[in-house]
Design a protein around this motif. Structure first.
Motif, PDB file in Angstrom:
ATOM      1  N   GLY A  66     -13.777  -1.193   7.832  1.00  0.00           N
ATOM      2  CA  GLY A  66     -13.021  -0.318   6.958  1.00  0.00           C
ATOM      3  C   GLY A  66     -11.756  -0.978   6.443  1.00  0.00           C
ATOM      4  O   GLY A  66     -11.521  -2.172   6.622  1.00  0.00           O
ATOM      5  N   TRP A  67     -10.926  -0.172   5.789  1.00  0.00           N
ATOM      6  CA  TRP A  67      -9.635  -0.642   5.280  1.00  0.00           C
ATOM      7  C   TRP A  67      -8.749  -0.911   6.485  1.00  0.00           C
ATOM      8  O   TRP A  67      -8.361   0.001   7.207  1.00  0.00           O
ATOM      9  N   SER A  68      -8.423  -2.168   6.741  1.00  0.00           N
ATOM     10  CA  SER A  68      -7.665  -2.506   7.945  1.00  0.00           C
ATOM     11  C   SER A  68      -6.966  -3.832   7.767  1.00  0.00           C
ATOM     12  O   SER A  68      -7.371  -4.658   6.938  1.00  0.00           O
ATOM     13  N   TYR A  69      -5.941  -4.044   8.570  1.00  0.00           N
ATOM     14  CA  TYR A  69      -5.208  -5.314   8.448  1.00  0.00           C
ATOM     15  C   TYR A  69      -5.976  -6.512   8.975  1.00  0.00           C
ATOM     16  O   TYR A  69      -5.833  -7.607   8.416  1.00  0.00           O
ATOM     17  N   PRO A  70      -6.806  -6.421  10.040  1.00  0.00           N
ATOM     18  CA  PRO A  70      -7.549  -7.631  10.429  1.00  0.00           C
ATOM     19  C   PRO A  70      -8.526  -8.090   9.348  1.00  0.00           C
ATOM     20  O   PRO A  70      -8.630  -9.292   9.065  1.00  0.00           O
ATOM     21  N   VAL A  71      -9.238  -7.141   8.725  1.00  0.00           N
ATOM     22  CA  VAL A  71     -10.144  -7.514   7.640  1.00  0.00           C
ATOM     23  C   VAL A  71      -9.329  -7.995   6.438  1.00  0.00           C
ATOM     24  O   VAL A  71      -9.693  -8.971   5.771  1.00  0.00           O
ATOM     25  N   GLY A  72      -8.196  -7.335   6.183  1.00  0.00           N
ATOM     26  CA  GLY A  72      -7.336  -7.773   5.085  1.00  0.00           C
ATOM     27  C   GLY A  72      -6.823  -9.187   5.280  1.00  0.00           C
ATOM     28  O   GLY A  72      -6.766  -9.978   4.328  1.00  0.00           O
ATOM     29  N   LEU A  73      -6.439  -9.525   6.505  1.00  0.00           N
ATOM     30  CA  LEU A  73      -5.993 -10.883   6.796  1.00  0.00           C
ATOM     31  C   LEU A  73      -7.123 -11.881   6.565  1.00  0.00           C
ATOM     32  O   LEU A  73      -6.925 -12.926   5.929  1.00  0.00           O
ATOM     33  N   TYR A  74      -8.304 -11.570   7.098  1.00  0.00           N
ATOM     34  CA  TYR A  74      -9.427 -12.485   6.921  1.00  0.00           C
ATOM     35  C   TYR A  74      -9.721 -12.695   5.431  1.00  0.00           C
ATOM     36  O   TYR A  74      -9.892 -13.840   4.968  1.00  0.00           O
ATOM     37  N   SER A 117      -1.478  -0.282   7.723  1.00  0.00           N
ATOM     38  CA  SER A 117      -2.387   0.133   6.650  1.00  0.00           C
ATOM     39  C   SER A 117      -2.041  -0.507   5.315  1.00  0.00           C
ATOM     40  O   SER A 117      -2.824  -0.432   4.364  1.00  0.00           O
ATOM     41  N   MET A 118      -0.872  -1.146   5.229  1.00  0.00           N
ATOM     42  CA  MET A 118      -0.426  -1.723   3.955  1.00  0.00           C
ATOM     43  C   MET A 118      -0.839  -3.170   3.765  1.00  0.00           C
ATOM     44  O   MET A 118      -0.841  -3.671   2.640  1.00  0.00           O
ATOM     45  N   ILE A 143       1.396   2.014  -2.527  1.00  0.00           N
ATOM     46  CA  ILE A 143       2.127   1.454  -1.383  1.00  0.00           C
ATOM     47  C   ILE A 143       3.596   1.301  -1.745  1.00  0.00           C
ATOM     48  O   ILE A 143       4.490   1.691  -0.968  1.00  0.00           O
ATOM     49  N   ARG A 144       3.858   0.744  -2.911  1.00  0.00           N
ATOM     50  CA  ARG A 144       5.254   0.572  -3.362  1.00  0.00           C
ATOM     51  C   ARG A 144       5.983   1.901  -3.384  1.00  0.00           C
ATOM     52  O   ARG A 144       7.128   2.018  -2.912  1.00  0.00           O
ATOM     53  N   ASP A 145       5.347   2.947  -3.887  1.00  0.00           N
ATOM     54  CA  ASP A 145       5.979   4.262  -3.964  1.00  0.00           C
ATOM     55  C   ASP A 145       6.156   4.870  -2.573  1.00  0.00           C
ATOM     56  O   ASP A 145       7.154   5.561  -2.315  1.00  0.00           O
ATOM     57  N   ARG A 146       5.196   4.608  -1.692  1.00  0.00           N
ATOM     58  CA  ARG A 146       5.296   5.176  -0.328  1.00  0.00           C
ATOM     59  C   ARG A 146       6.522   4.650   0.406  1.00  0.00           C
ATOM     60  O   ARG A 146       7.156   5.372   1.196  1.00  0.00           O
ATOM     61  N   LEU A 147       6.906   3.419   0.134  1.00  0.00           N
ATOM     62  CA  LEU A 147       8.050   2.841   0.825  1.00  0.00           C
ATOM     63  C   LEU A 147       9.358   3.549   0.475  1.00  0.00           C
ATOM     64  O   LEU A 147      10.326   3.482   1.237  1.00  0.00           O
ATOM     65  N   SER A 148       9.399   4.244  -0.654  1.00  0.00           N
ATOM     66  CA  SER A 148      10.616   4.952  -1.047  1.00  0.00           C
ATOM     67  C   SER A 148      10.954   6.080  -0.078  1.00  0.00           C
ATOM     68  O   SER A 148      12.129   6.416   0.098  1.00  0.00           O
ATOM     69  N   SER A 149       9.934   6.668   0.530  1.00  0.00           N
ATOM     70  CA  SER A 149      10.167   7.763   1.474  1.00  0.00           C
ATOM     71  C   SER A 149       9.786   7.396   2.909  1.00  0.00           C
ATOM     72  O   SER A 149       9.837   8.247   3.798  1.00  0.00           O
ATOM     73  N   TYR A 150       9.425   6.144   3.125  1.00  0.00           N
ATOM     74  CA  TYR A 150       8.960   5.717   4.441  1.00  0.00           C
ATOM     75  C   TYR A 150      10.139   5.734   5.430  1.00  0.00           C
ATOM     76  O   TYR A 150      11.258   5.328   5.072  1.00  0.00           O
ATOM     77  N   PRO A 151       9.931   6.180   6.667  1.00  0.00           N
ATOM     78  CA  PRO A 151      11.052   6.292   7.618  1.00  0.00           C
ATOM     79  C   PRO A 151      11.582   4.934   8.063  1.00  0.00           C
ATOM     80  O   PRO A 151      10.834   3.956   8.157  1.00  0.00           O
ATOM     81  N   ARG A 152      12.886   4.902   8.336  1.00  0.00           N
ATOM     82  CA  ARG A 152      13.578   3.672   8.694  1.00  0.00           C
ATOM     83  C   ARG A 152      14.506   3.906   9.891  1.00  0.00           C
ATOM     84  O   ARG A 152      14.922   5.033  10.159  1.00  0.00           O
ATOM     85  N   ASP A 173       4.928  -7.457  14.504  1.00  0.00           N
ATOM     86  CA  ASP A 173       3.680  -7.435  13.738  1.00  0.00           C
ATOM     87  C   ASP A 173       3.896  -6.880  12.336  1.00  0.00           C
ATOM     88  O   ASP A 173       3.319  -7.360  11.355  1.00  0.00           O
ATOM     89  N   GLY A 174       4.715  -5.830  12.244  1.00  0.00           N
ATOM     90  CA  GLY A 174       4.864  -5.105  10.992  1.00  0.00           C
ATOM     91  C   GLY A 174       5.465  -5.924   9.870  1.00  0.00           C
ATOM     92  O   GLY A 174       5.256  -5.613   8.692  1.00  0.00           O
ATOM     93  N   THR A 175       6.189  -6.985  10.217  1.00  0.00           N
ATOM     94  CA  THR A 175       6.800  -7.788   9.155  1.00  0.00           C
ATOM     95  C   THR A 175       5.751  -8.429   8.264  1.00  0.00           C
ATOM     96  O   THR A 175       5.955  -8.559   7.053  1.00  0.00           O
ATOM     97  N   TYR A 176       4.622  -8.834   8.840  1.00  0.00           N
ATOM     98  CA  TYR A 176       3.573  -9.448   8.029  1.00  0.00           C
ATOM     99  C   TYR A 176       2.748  -8.395   7.301  1.00  0.00           C
ATOM    100  O   TYR A 176       2.136  -8.688   6.272  1.00  0.00           O
ATOM    101  N   MET A 177       2.725  -7.183   7.826  1.00  0.00           N
ATOM    102  CA  MET A 177       1.908  -6.145   7.227  1.00  0.00           C
ATOM    103  C   MET A 177       2.437  -5.687   5.870  1.00  0.00           C
ATOM    104  O   MET A 177       1.673  -5.235   5.016  1.00  0.00           O
ATOM    105  N   VAL A 178       3.747  -5.812   5.647  1.00  0.00           N
ATOM    106  CA  VAL A 178       4.306  -5.270   4.412  1.00  0.00           C
ATOM    107  C   VAL A 178       5.056  -6.299   3.566  1.00  0.00           C
ATOM    108  O   VAL A 178       5.020  -6.239   2.343  1.00  0.00           O
ATOM    109  N   ASN A 179       5.758  -7.261   4.172  1.00  0.00           N
ATOM    110  CA  ASN A 179       6.674  -8.092   3.381  1.00  0.00           C
ATOM    111  C   ASN A 179       6.000  -9.114   2.469  1.00  0.00           C
ATOM    112  O   ASN A 179       6.427  -9.284   1.324  1.00  0.00           O
TER     113      ASN A 179
END
Length: 399
Positions: A66-74, A117-118, A143-152, A173-179
């Motif tokens: 499915g839609w996932s970061y391991p498949v996205g990385l590969y 998920s990003m 994804i870009r729009d979601r970051l405007s309201s994403y919690p910090r 881990d999260g730094t590679y998922m979004v940046n």
């Protein structure tokens, strides 16, 4: 505009043709060693193409997951191979996977309530770049729009996920998922004024919290200090889990490649990178060239060298030295890591590659938890990291 339309037309034709091309037979096996396995000499093969061919033979774009970061990385790694080889099957495969999730109007059935998920959003940017189809821009913009309201956190760091169990937490881990997605989105869609600043800020906030005196990063930080793993005084996780640090190292490298030389956070990011690189050199296993699952405790008999993080470190150190972020001698450190990972790659009697000793997906835990994680073969975390590394370093062995 005419060039974009021409590129889109040519790419569409290429992709249409690619669907008619059958996957090649599995690569011929090497002379089998006892147990039916064999390792080919490193310089005799295009290992990236061999890994991609083997993976496409094992999975279709529908069965790969499915839609996932391991498949996205590969698949990001597969795209790097496509950029070098121009084999249309590789891009067609990526497009077929993404088109399972993106409708013709650009809608995508993802809430993007976690950084994980990003990560596969990079594929949306790639496909827009390759095809010019606006639906991929629309999907990526979600994804870009979601970051405007994403919690910090109070200092602006994106939470690992918008859930109660991950509230207030920063995972390396999260730094590679979004940046990397952010800076690539900014370049493709002329939004770099925001995306470069945001990506650099995130890496600094995460690095500020996670990097400790020895230069390594802890796996995670909890601002609320309420997680079971969090130190009550610092909020830090207890260990340096290797792949978490690897995610950060790759994200740091990719963002430094993208942001301008006068970006305000750049000097701080370079200091983090150089301090981290020195620690990685210190803790590299002298016997194998790889790095341990818990990086700084290689002397323990139950610890083991892990393939995905070793690929990530080899990539980041080599790229960092190549680009001048690090001292040139780190290319030798990277090469030792690269050769160590190649020693975990083999070809079976079926002609397909196998990459061993990859940690499966992991939460935050203690030493015993990390050491007990399954050591998988051909896990997508490892395959993707291998492709990223091999496309950076392969010239060292084939030139």
């Amino acid at each position: 505009m005419r060039r974009r339309h021409l590129r889109a037309a040519l790419t569409a034709a290429t992709l249409a043709t690619a669907t008619l091309v059958a996957l090649p037979a599995a690569v011929p096996p090497a002379t089998a060693a006892p147990g039916g396995r064999a390792v080919r000499p490193a310089a005799t093969r295009d290992w990236s193409s061999a890994v991609v061919d083997s993976t496409m033979a094992r999975y279709t774009p529908t069965t790969i997951g499915g839609w996932s970061y391991p498949v996205g990385l590969y698949l990001y790694g597969q795209y790097l191979v496509y950029r070098r080889t121009h084999d249309p099957r590789l891009l067609s495969y990526i497009k077929s996977y993404v088109d399972r999730f993106v409708s013709s109007d650009g809608s995508i059935d993802q809430s993007f309530n976690s950084l994980d998920s990003m990560q596969a959003g990079r594929l949306l940017v790639i496909l827009h770049h390759e095809t010019g189809q606006d639906r991929y821009r629309r999907a990526a913009q979600k994804i870009r729009d979601r970051l405007s309201s994403y919690p910090r956190t109070s200092d602006g760091g994106f939470w690992h996920a918008d859930t109660s169990s991950r509230a207030h937490q920063l995972w390396a881990d999260g730094t590679y998922m979004v940046n990397p997605f952010l800076v690539e989105y900014g370049e493709e869609f002329h939004d770099s004024a925001y995306t470069n600043e945001e990506a650099a800020r995130q890496l600094y906030v995460y690095g500020h919290h996670l990097q400790v005196a020895d230069g390594l990063l802890r796996h995670a930080y909890d601002e609320s200090k309420s997680a079971s793993w969090a130190d009550p005084a610092t909020g830090l996780a207890p260990e340096h889990w290797c792949r978490a640090v690897g995610w950060y190292a790759m994200a740091l490298t990719d963002v430094l490649d993208a942001i301008p030389a006068n970006q305000s956070q750049r000097p701080r990011l370079l200091l983090i990178f150089r301090t981290l690189a020195a620690a990685l050199e210190k803790y590299q296993d002298p016997a194998s060239g790889r790095w341990f699952q818990v990086i700084d405790k290689g002397g323990r008999t139950d610890n083991w060298t892990e393939t995905s993080c070793s690929s990530m470190f080899a990539y980041a150190l080599d790229r960092g030295a190549q680009k001048g972020y690090l001292d040139p001698h780190f290319k030798a450190v990277a090469r030792r890591g690269y050769q160590g990972v190649l020693a975990r790659l083999s070809v079976g009697t079926d002609g397909r590659t196998d990459l061993a000793d990859i940690s499966v997906g992991t939460n935050v835990g203690d030493y015993a938890y990390y050491i007990a994680r399954t050591r998988a073969t051909n896990d997508f975390h490892g395959l993707g990291a291998f492709l990223v590394m091999n496309e950076q370093l392969r010239g060292d062995l084939v030139s």
